[in-house]
Write a protein that holds these residues in place. Structure first.
Motif, PDB file in Angstrom:
ATOM      1  N   MET A   1     -15.081 -62.641  73.876  1.00 43.09           N
ATOM      2  CA  MET A   1     -15.261 -61.379  73.156  1.00 43.09           C
ATOM      3  C   MET A   1     -14.243 -61.313  72.029  1.00 43.09           C
ATOM      4  SD  MET A   1     -14.730 -57.443  74.423  1.00 43.09           S
ATOM      5  CE  MET A   1     -16.322 -57.304  75.172  1.00 43.09           C
ATOM      6  N   ASN A   2     -14.718 -61.012  70.835  1.00 41.98           N
ATOM      7  CA  ASN A   2     -13.818 -60.863  69.695  1.00 41.98           C
ATOM      8  C   ASN A   2     -13.244 -59.448  69.673  1.00 41.98           C
ATOM      9  OD1 ASN A   2     -14.261 -63.475  68.887  1.00 41.98           O
ATOM     10  ND2 ASN A   2     -15.866 -62.933  67.439  1.00 41.98           N
ATOM     11  N   GLN A   3     -11.914 -59.392  69.535  1.00 44.94           N
ATOM     12  CA  GLN A   3     -11.199 -58.124  69.598  1.00 44.94           C
ATOM     13  C   GLN A   3     -10.216 -58.012  68.441  1.00 44.94           C
ATOM     14  OE1 GLN A   3     -10.021 -57.128  73.809  1.00 44.94           O
ATOM     15  NE2 GLN A   3     -10.171 -59.346  73.992  1.00 44.94           N
ATOM     16  N   VAL A   4      -9.729 -56.804  68.226  1.00 41.56           N
ATOM     17  CA  VAL A   4      -8.697 -56.567  67.225  1.00 41.56           C
ATOM     18  C   VAL A   4      -7.798 -55.431  67.709  1.00 41.56           C
ATOM     19  CG1 VAL A   4      -9.996 -54.863  65.851  1.00 41.56           C
ATOM     20  CG2 VAL A   4      -8.292 -56.316  64.729  1.00 41.56           C
ATOM     21  N   LEU A   5      -6.534 -55.507  67.323  1.00 43.61           N
ATOM     22  CA  LEU A   5      -5.599 -54.399  67.529  1.00 43.61           C
ATOM     23  C   LEU A   5      -5.473 -53.682  66.199  1.00 43.61           C
ATOM     24  CD1 LEU A   5      -3.445 -52.709  68.967  1.00 43.61           C
ATOM     25  CD2 LEU A   5      -1.805 -54.560  68.495  1.00 43.61           C
ATOM     26  N   LEU A   6      -5.832 -52.408  66.164  1.00 48.33           N
ATOM     27  CA  LEU A   6      -5.796 -51.597  64.954  1.00 48.33           C
ATOM     28  C   LEU A   6      -4.661 -50.579  65.080  1.00 48.33           C
ATOM     29  CD1 LEU A   6      -7.196 -50.829  62.273  1.00 48.33           C
ATOM     30  CD2 LEU A   6      -8.694 -49.332  63.617  1.00 48.33           C
ATOM     31  N   ILE A   7      -3.659 -50.701  64.207  1.00 43.29           N
ATOM     32  CA  ILE A   7      -2.500 -49.800  64.239  1.00 43.29           C
ATOM     33  C   ILE A   7      -2.540 -48.961  62.968  1.00 43.29           C
ATOM     34  CG2 ILE A   7       0.009 -49.635  64.362  1.00 43.29           C
ATOM     35  CD1 ILE A   7      -0.055 -52.432  65.721  1.00 43.29           C
ATOM     36  N   ILE A   8      -2.688 -47.659  63.159  1.00 41.87           N
ATOM     37  CA  ILE A   8      -2.954 -46.740  62.052  1.00 41.87           C
ATOM     38  C   ILE A   8      -1.717 -45.914  61.701  1.00 41.87           C
ATOM     39  CG2 ILE A   8      -4.381 -44.791  61.318  1.00 41.87           C
ATOM     40  CD1 ILE A   8      -6.518 -45.856  63.323  1.00 41.87           C
ATOM     41  N   ASP A   9      -1.359 -45.943  60.432  1.00 42.74           N
ATOM     42  CA  ASP A   9      -0.326 -45.072  59.851  1.00 42.74           C
ATOM     43  C   ASP A   9       1.009 -45.104  60.595  1.00 42.74           C
ATOM     44  OD1 ASP A   9      -2.446 -44.491  58.218  1.00 42.74           O
ATOM     45  OD2 ASP A   9      -2.621 -42.393  58.798  1.00 42.74           O
ATOM     46  N   ALA A  10       1.418 -46.265  61.028  1.00 40.85           N
ATOM     47  CA  ALA A  10       2.716 -46.420  61.711  1.00 40.85           C
ATOM     48  C   ALA A  10       3.787 -46.679  60.648  1.00 40.85           C
ATOM     49  CB  ALA A  10       2.640 -47.550  62.727  1.00 40.85           C
ATOM     50  N   PHE A  50      -3.084 -53.516  60.368  1.00 39.72           N
ATOM     51  CA  PHE A  50      -2.334 -52.287  60.112  1.00 39.72           C
ATOM     52  C   PHE A  50      -3.042 -51.513  59.012  1.00 39.72           C
ATOM     53  CE2 PHE A  50       1.001 -54.825  62.043  1.00 39.72           C
ATOM     54  CZ  PHE A  50       1.737 -53.892  62.768  1.00 39.72           C
ATOM     55  N   ILE A  51      -3.147 -50.209  59.206  1.00 40.28           N
ATOM     56  CA  ILE A  51      -3.684 -49.310  58.186  1.00 40.28           C
ATOM     57  C   ILE A  51      -2.525 -48.468  57.686  1.00 40.28           C
ATOM     58  CG2 ILE A  51      -5.293 -47.433  57.687  1.00 40.28           C
ATOM     59  CD1 ILE A  51      -6.766 -49.983  58.474  1.00 40.28           C
ATOM     60  N   ARG A  52      -2.386 -48.382  56.359  1.00 38.14           N
ATOM     61  CA  ARG A  52      -1.349 -47.532  55.769  1.00 38.14           C
ATOM     62  C   ARG A  52      -2.022 -46.439  54.949  1.00 38.14           C
ATOM     63  NH1 ARG A  52       2.459 -51.786  52.700  1.00 38.14           N
ATOM     64  NH2 ARG A  52       0.515 -51.901  51.538  1.00 38.14           N
ATOM     65  N   ASP A  53      -1.487 -45.234  55.061  1.00 38.20           N
ATOM     66  CA  ASP A  53      -1.996 -44.078  54.324  1.00 38.20           C
ATOM     67  C   ASP A  53      -1.245 -43.971  53.002  1.00 38.20           C
ATOM     68  OD1 ASP A  53      -2.660 -41.526  53.341  1.00 38.20           O
ATOM     69  OD2 ASP A  53      -2.912 -40.738  55.357  1.00 38.20           O
ATOM     70  N   LEU A  54      -1.974 -44.017  51.906  1.00 32.20           N
ATOM     71  CA  LEU A  54      -1.360 -43.957  50.574  1.00 32.20           C
ATOM     72  C   LEU A  54      -0.739 -42.594  50.274  1.00 32.20           C
ATOM     73  CD1 LEU A  54      -4.003 -46.053  48.632  1.00 32.20           C
ATOM     74  CD2 LEU A  54      -1.576 -46.621  48.901  1.00 32.20           C
ATOM     75  N   ASP A  55      -1.056 -41.565  51.069  1.00 35.17           N
ATOM     76  CA  ASP A  55      -0.439 -40.249  50.885  1.00 35.17           C
ATOM     77  C   ASP A  55       0.972 -40.189  51.461  1.00 35.17           C
ATOM     78  OD1 ASP A  55      -2.519 -39.104  49.500  1.00 35.17           O
ATOM     79  OD2 ASP A  55      -3.444 -38.225  51.291  1.00 35.17           O
TER      80      ASP A  55
END
Length: 185
Positions: A1-10, A50-55
């Motif tokens: 199974m293909n998986q991902v770890l998604l880390i948001i706005d850390a 990783f997701i980064r918020d431009l705000d």
């Protein structure tokens, strides 16, 4: 199974706070648990996004960067966003689909905004989701404490479904990259 770890706005300013906002609830635990799960992802050859918020910090400087105390794998992908929803206006969905991802583990900030929208959007986009119960955080608002917001979302999002795909909530110390969704189907 293909998986991902998604880390948001850390990001530094979001986790530590600034002149206007306080630090997130249990920030040390949040950072420790993110690092724990990043380590597990590396051991299981699960990619990290990783997701980064431009705000955050107006999209520049130290405040905008992923938190200084978070271990960032060399091969981690970083995607910037302008909306609350990590899937809106970014290449996230295309990236996950191109990697044939089936299971997304989600962590980060802020619980009632970016985490909630990512979990719900991922389920309607064809992914099973594991939300890390002790791996997301927020600050108090005028109605609820951060602790109440986190508990509410952990309860609400556990078993949240869109027929074919759904989310479950598990703690950081669990074996997150061996999903248990099938035992609930």
């Amino acid at each position: 199974m293909n998986q991902v770890l998604l880390i948001i706005d850390a990001q530094n300013e979001l986790i530590d706070g600034d002149q206007e906002e306080s630090a997130v609830f249990k920030k040390e635990q949040l950072i420790r648990n993110i690092n724990l799960v990043v380590g597990k992802a590396s051991e299981s050859n699960v990619p990290v996004v990783f997701i980064r918020d431009l705000d955050v910090a107006e999209g520049k400087g130290r405040g905008f960067l992923i938190h200084d105390d978070i271990n960032i794998p060399m091969e981690a992908k970083i995607i910037d966003k302008t909306a609350t929803n990590s899937f809106h206006g970014t290449g996230l969905l295309n990236h996950l689909q191109s990697q044939e991802i089936e299971h997304v583990v989600i962590m980060g900030c802020a619980t009632q905004h970016c985490i909630d929208s990512a979990v719900r959007t991922a389920t309607i986009s064809g992914f099973d989701v594991t939300l890390v119960a002790d791996g997301h955080s927020t600050t108090d608002n005028k109605v609820l404490t951060a602790e109440q917001i986190i508990k509410h979302h952990n309860e609400t999002l556990h078993g949240h479904n869109n027929i074919e795909h759904f989310s479950i909530v598990r703690n950081a110390e669990e074996d997150l990259f061996h999903p248990t969704h099938d035992s609930y189907r």
